[in-house]
Design an enzyme around this catalytic site. Structure first.
Site, PDB file in Angstrom:
ATOM      1  N   ALA A 224       0.801  -1.230   0.000  1.00  0.00           N
ATOM      2  CA  ALA A 224       0.000   0.000   0.000  1.00  0.00           C
ATOM      3  C   ALA A 224       0.831   1.277   0.000  1.00  0.00           C
ATOM      4  CB  ALA A 224      -0.956   0.000   1.196  1.00  0.00           C
TER       5      ALA A 224
ATOM      6  N   GLY B 271       5.263   3.019   0.059  1.00  0.00           N
ATOM      7  CA  GLY B 271       6.712   2.805  -0.005  1.00  0.00           C
ATOM      8  C   GLY B 271       7.142   1.942  -1.186  1.00  0.00           C
TER       9      GLY B 271
ATOM     10  N   GLY C 100       6.708  -1.264  -1.723  1.00  0.00           N
ATOM     11  CA  GLY C 100       5.654  -2.170  -2.204  1.00  0.00           C
ATOM     12  C   GLY C 100       4.725  -1.478  -3.187  1.00  0.00           C
TER      13      GLY C 100
ATOM     14  N   CYS D 275      -4.795  -7.269   5.621  1.00  0.00           N
ATOM     15  CA  CYS D 275      -4.318  -8.519   6.220  1.00  0.00           C
ATOM     16  C   CYS D 275      -3.070  -8.247   7.048  1.00  0.00           C
ATOM     17  CB  CYS D 275      -3.982  -9.495   5.086  1.00  0.00           C
ATOM     18  SG  CYS D 275      -3.091 -10.978   5.590  1.00  0.00           S
TER      19      CYS D 275
ATOM     20  N   ASN E 110       7.326  -8.403   0.626  1.00  0.00           N
ATOM     21  CA  ASN E 110       7.979  -7.099   0.809  1.00  0.00           C
ATOM     22  C   ASN E 110       7.745  -6.478   2.183  1.00  0.00           C
ATOM     23  OD1 ASN E 110       8.790  -4.180  -0.062  1.00  0.00           O
ATOM     24  ND2 ASN E 110       6.613  -4.028   0.496  1.00  0.00           N
TER      25      ASN E 110
ATOM     26  N   SER F 148      17.675  -6.480   2.661  1.00  0.00           N
ATOM     27  CA  SER F 148      18.191  -5.108   2.770  1.00  0.00           C
ATOM     28  C   SER F 148      19.707  -5.157   2.686  1.00  0.00           C
ATOM     29  CB  SER F 148      17.773  -4.511   4.117  1.00  0.00           C
ATOM     30  OG  SER F 148      18.517  -3.352   4.407  1.00  0.00           O
TER      31      SER F 148
ATOM     32  N   TYR G 184      16.595  -6.175  13.339  1.00  0.00           N
ATOM     33  CA  TYR G 184      16.261  -5.941  11.928  1.00  0.00           C
ATOM     34  C   TYR G 184      17.348  -6.560  11.038  1.00  0.00           C
ATOM     35  CZ  TYR G 184      15.227  -3.270   7.642  1.00  0.00           C
ATOM     36  OH  TYR G 184      14.932  -2.897   6.347  1.00  0.00           O
TER      37      TYR G 184
HETATM   38  N1  LIG Z   1      13.155   2.027   3.189  1.00  0.00           N
HETATM   39  C1  LIG Z   1      14.386   1.522   3.227  1.00  0.00           C
HETATM   40  O1  LIG Z   1      15.388   2.235   3.383  1.00  0.00           O
HETATM   41  C2  LIG Z   1      14.594   0.050   3.033  1.00  0.00           C
HETATM   42  C3  LIG Z   1      13.564  -0.866   3.155  1.00  0.00           C
HETATM   43  N2  LIG Z   1      13.829  -2.189   2.965  1.00  0.00           N
HETATM   44  C4  LIG Z   1      12.776  -3.183   3.107  1.00  0.00           C
HETATM   45  O2  LIG Z   1      11.806  -2.950   2.107  1.00  0.00           O
HETATM   46  C5  LIG Z   1      10.533  -3.411   2.555  1.00  0.00           C
HETATM   47  C6  LIG Z   1       9.493  -2.317   2.390  1.00  0.00           C
HETATM   48  O3  LIG Z   1       9.882  -1.242   3.204  1.00  0.00           O
HETATM   49  P1  LIG Z   1       9.378   0.262   3.011  1.00  0.00           P
HETATM   50  O4  LIG Z   1       8.587   0.388   1.795  1.00  0.00           O
HETATM   51  O5  LIG Z   1      10.542   1.112   3.247  1.00  0.00           O
HETATM   52  O6  LIG Z   1       8.447   0.359   4.303  1.00  0.00           O
HETATM   53  P2  LIG Z   1       7.083   1.171   4.570  1.00  0.00           P
HETATM   54  O7  LIG Z   1       6.931   1.224   6.052  1.00  0.00           O
HETATM   55  O8  LIG Z   1       7.077   2.414   3.801  1.00  0.00           O
HETATM   56  O9  LIG Z   1       5.976   0.182   3.951  1.00  0.00           O
HETATM   57  C7  LIG Z   1       5.786  -1.086   4.502  1.00  0.00           C
HETATM   58  C8  LIG Z   1       4.363  -1.533   4.307  1.00  0.00           C
HETATM   59  O10 LIG Z   1       4.242  -2.801   4.967  1.00  0.00           O
HETATM   60  C9  LIG Z   1       3.023  -2.830   5.675  1.00  0.00           C
HETATM   61  N3  LIG Z   1       3.100  -3.749   6.801  1.00  0.00           N
HETATM   62  C10 LIG Z   1       3.836  -3.631   7.923  1.00  0.00           C
HETATM   63  N4  LIG Z   1       3.577  -4.643   8.760  1.00  0.00           N
HETATM   64  C11 LIG Z   1       2.669  -5.428   8.158  1.00  0.00           C
HETATM   65  C12 LIG Z   1       1.977  -6.608   8.541  1.00  0.00           C
HETATM   66  N5  LIG Z   1       2.178  -7.189   9.731  1.00  0.00           N
HETATM   67  N6  LIG Z   1       1.101  -7.141   7.667  1.00  0.00           N
HETATM   68  C13 LIG Z   1       0.877  -6.566   6.447  1.00  0.00           C
HETATM   69  N7  LIG Z   1       1.478  -5.439   6.054  1.00  0.00           N
HETATM   70  C14 LIG Z   1       2.365  -4.873   6.897  1.00  0.00           C
HETATM   71  C15 LIG Z   1       2.810  -1.389   6.140  1.00  0.00           C
HETATM   72  O11 LIG Z   1       1.449  -1.137   6.452  1.00  0.00           O
HETATM   73  C16 LIG Z   1       3.326  -0.609   4.949  1.00  0.00           C
HETATM   74  O12 LIG Z   1       2.290  -0.313   4.035  1.00  0.00           O
HETATM   75  C17 LIG Z   1      10.731  -3.862   4.007  1.00  0.00           C
HETATM   76  O13 LIG Z   1      10.925  -5.259   4.038  1.00  0.00           O
HETATM   77  C18 LIG Z   1      12.019  -3.150   4.408  1.00  0.00           C
HETATM   78  O14 LIG Z   1      12.684  -3.820   5.429  1.00  0.00           O
HETATM   79  C19 LIG Z   1      15.063  -2.651   2.641  1.00  0.00           C
HETATM   80  C20 LIG Z   1      16.100  -1.794   2.508  1.00  0.00           C
HETATM   81  C21 LIG Z   1      15.961  -0.374   2.707  1.00  0.00           C
HETATM   82  C1  LIG Z   2      14.361   2.918  10.424  1.00  0.00           C
HETATM   83  C2  LIG Z   2      15.249   1.971   9.734  1.00  0.00           C
HETATM   84  C3  LIG Z   2      14.845   1.612   8.342  1.00  0.00           C
HETATM   85  C4  LIG Z   2      15.753   0.544   7.846  1.00  0.00           C
HETATM   86  C5  LIG Z   2      15.728   0.420   6.383  1.00  0.00           C
HETATM   87  C6  LIG Z   2      16.927  -0.340   5.920  1.00  0.00           C
HETATM   88  O1  LIG Z   2      16.827  -1.494   5.511  1.00  0.00           O
HETATM   89  C7  LIG Z   2      18.142   0.306   6.028  1.00  0.00           C
HETATM   90  C8  LIG Z   2      19.257  -0.208   5.552  1.00  0.00           C
HETATM   91  C9  LIG Z   2      20.456   0.091   6.237  1.00  0.00           C
HETATM   92  C10 LIG Z   2      21.650  -0.005   5.765  1.00  0.00           C
HETATM   93  C11 LIG Z   2      22.003  -0.029   4.366  1.00  0.00           C
HETATM   94  C12 LIG Z   2      23.378  -0.428   4.323  1.00  0.00           C
HETATM   95  C13 LIG Z   2      24.320   0.122   3.620  1.00  0.00           C
HETATM   96  C14 LIG Z   2      24.292   1.308   2.795  1.00  0.00           C
HETATM   97  C15 LIG Z   2      24.300   1.086   1.378  1.00  0.00           C
HETATM   98  C16 LIG Z   2      25.284   0.817   0.521  1.00  0.00           C
HETATM   99  C17 LIG Z   2      26.614   0.407   0.843  1.00  0.00           C
HETATM  100  C18 LIG Z   2      27.350  -0.168  -0.334  1.00  0.00           C
HETATM  101  C19 LIG Z   2      28.317   0.783  -0.964  1.00  0.00           C
HETATM  102  C20 LIG Z   2      27.886   1.223  -2.296  1.00  0.00           C
HETATM  103  O2  LIG Z   2      27.985   0.426  -3.246  1.00  0.00           O
HETATM  104  O3  LIG Z   2      27.451   2.374  -2.419  1.00  0.00           O
END
Ligand SMILES: NC(=O)C1=CN([C@@H]2O[C@H](COP(=O)(O)OP(=O)(O)OC[C@H]3O[C@@H](n4cnc5c(N)ncnc54)[C@H](O)[C@@H]3O)[C@@H](O)[C@H]2O)C=CC1
Ligand SMILES: CCCCCC(=O)/C=C/C=C\C/C=C\C/C=C\CCCC(=O)O
Length: 261
Positions: free
Chosen positions: A14, A16, A18, A63, A91, A138, A151
């Site tokens: 819904a 980010g 996803g 859900c 996701n 991640s 995490y």
């Molecule tokens: N934003 C970032 O910097 C990064 C995010 N990720 C990963 O990407 C994925 C998506 O993250 P974002 O879009 O950033 O997060 P977000 O918080 O913007 O969106 C996540 C969505 O998941 C839903 N959600 C959370 N818990 C849930 C549950 N129990 N059941 C169903 N839906 C649920 C939320 O309602 C929300 O719509 C996550 O797995 C996150 O760990 C990975 C690397 C970096």
């Molecule tokens: C509130 C916390 C949300 C967490 C979201 C998440 O998954 C954050 C990731 C954290 C770390 C990412 C790690 C490294 C940074 C990225 C790149 C390093 C590699 C070097 C390059 O090629 O640029």
């Protein structure tokens, strides 16, 4: 490669990352089930996507993916509505170091359950026609931070599980490719929760370390992550792949050294 007629399911679809993935699938004429906990954001998402892509192309299913029965129902509803399932993107994720057991349930246990449900509906083992699963990890799995120990652990777990089950799919001839995606920092509501003490608990005091890392490595935009997902879906040679997306290198793959005796 035309994806028209195919059906996808995206958890946490819904907002980010996803939401960007859902829109990329809709742009490729895939019908999509948007499975998300957040009723309000999900309803808004449904209205906006209906207006942009036409009614009947996607459906919001409220859900909590940590509820195994509800997750199973969400998969069944998708198949009942659209007649088949081809792509599953596990996701949804949270970063709650206070309620760290919940973080494990959402980020790891539910990804495992989502992958098994995907196999139930797509594997040749069950007489189905195959498909693709993408599990979202991640870059935190490669560059750990003191700010988010649990995490980080879940994101390591997602990679290990995905690589192993991808091998099982290949050896078992399931016809399902299973890959993992590791984005660096992405501009979404999750990233903005970094300073939220209710979520980060005592580790909130390390937020400056996290923010320095963000400044150093930069912040990606969700459409690039969706582009990575579409590549994992359309490149038929990819199974057990670990895709990384960073500002400096863009979309690329992690390579593992073969183990030596
Ligand atoms: N934003 C970032 O910097 C990064 C995010 N990720 C990963 O990407 C994925 C998506 O993250 P974002 O879009 O950033 O997060 P977000 O918080 O913007 O969106 C996540 C969505 O998941 C839903 N959600 C959370 N818990 C849930 C549950 N129990 N059941 C169903 N839906 C649920 C939320 O309602 C929300 O719509 C996550 O797995 C996150 O760990 C990975 C690397 C970096
Ligand atoms: C509130 C916390 C949300 C967490 C979201 C998440 O998954 C954050 C990731 C954290 C770390 C990412 C790690 C490294 C940074 C990225 C790149 C390093 C590699 C070097 C390059 O090629 O640029």
């Amino acid at each position: 490669m035309s994806l028209s007629g195919k059906v996808g399911l995206v958890t946490g679809g819904a907002q980010g990352i996803g939401r960007a993935v859902v829109e990329s699938l809709l742009n490729s004429s895939v019908k999509v089930a948007v499975v998300d906990l957040n009723q309000e954001v999900g309803n808004e998402c449904q209205v906006q996507l209906d207006a942009k892509y036409g009614e009947g192309n996607c459906t919001f299913i409220q859900c909590d993916i940590t509820d195994g029965d509800k997750l199973k129902d969400a998969f069944q509803r998708t198949v009942d509505l659209y007649g088949r399932l081809d792509y599953v993107v596990n996701n949804a994720g949270i970063n709650n170091e206070n309620d760290w057991e919940k973080t494990i349930q959402v980020n790891l246990t539910s990804v495992i359950k989502g992958t098994y449900l995907a196999l139930d509906h797509m594997s040749k083992e069950h007489g189905k026609s195959g498909g693709v699963v993408i599990n979202v990890s991640s870059m935190a799995a490669f560059l750990h931070s003191p700010h988010q120990p649990v995490y980080t652990a879940t994101k390591h777990g997602v990679i290990g599980f995905t690589r192993a089950i991808a091998d099982a799919s290949l050896l078992g001839d399931y016809g399902v490719r299973i890959n993992v995606l590791c984005p660096a920092f992405v501009n979404t509501p999750l990233l903005h929760s970094v300073e939220n003490e209710a979520n980060m608990g005592k580790f909130v005091k390390f937020k400056d370390d996290f923010k320095q890392s963000m400044n150093k490595f930069g912040v990606l935009q969700p459409p690039l992550i969706a582009e990575g997902v579409m590549r994992l879906i359309t490149d038929s040679g990819l199974n057990g792949a670990v895709m990384k997306i960073t500002c400096s290198k863009g979309i690329h793959f992690h390579t593992y050294e073969p183990p030596s005796a």
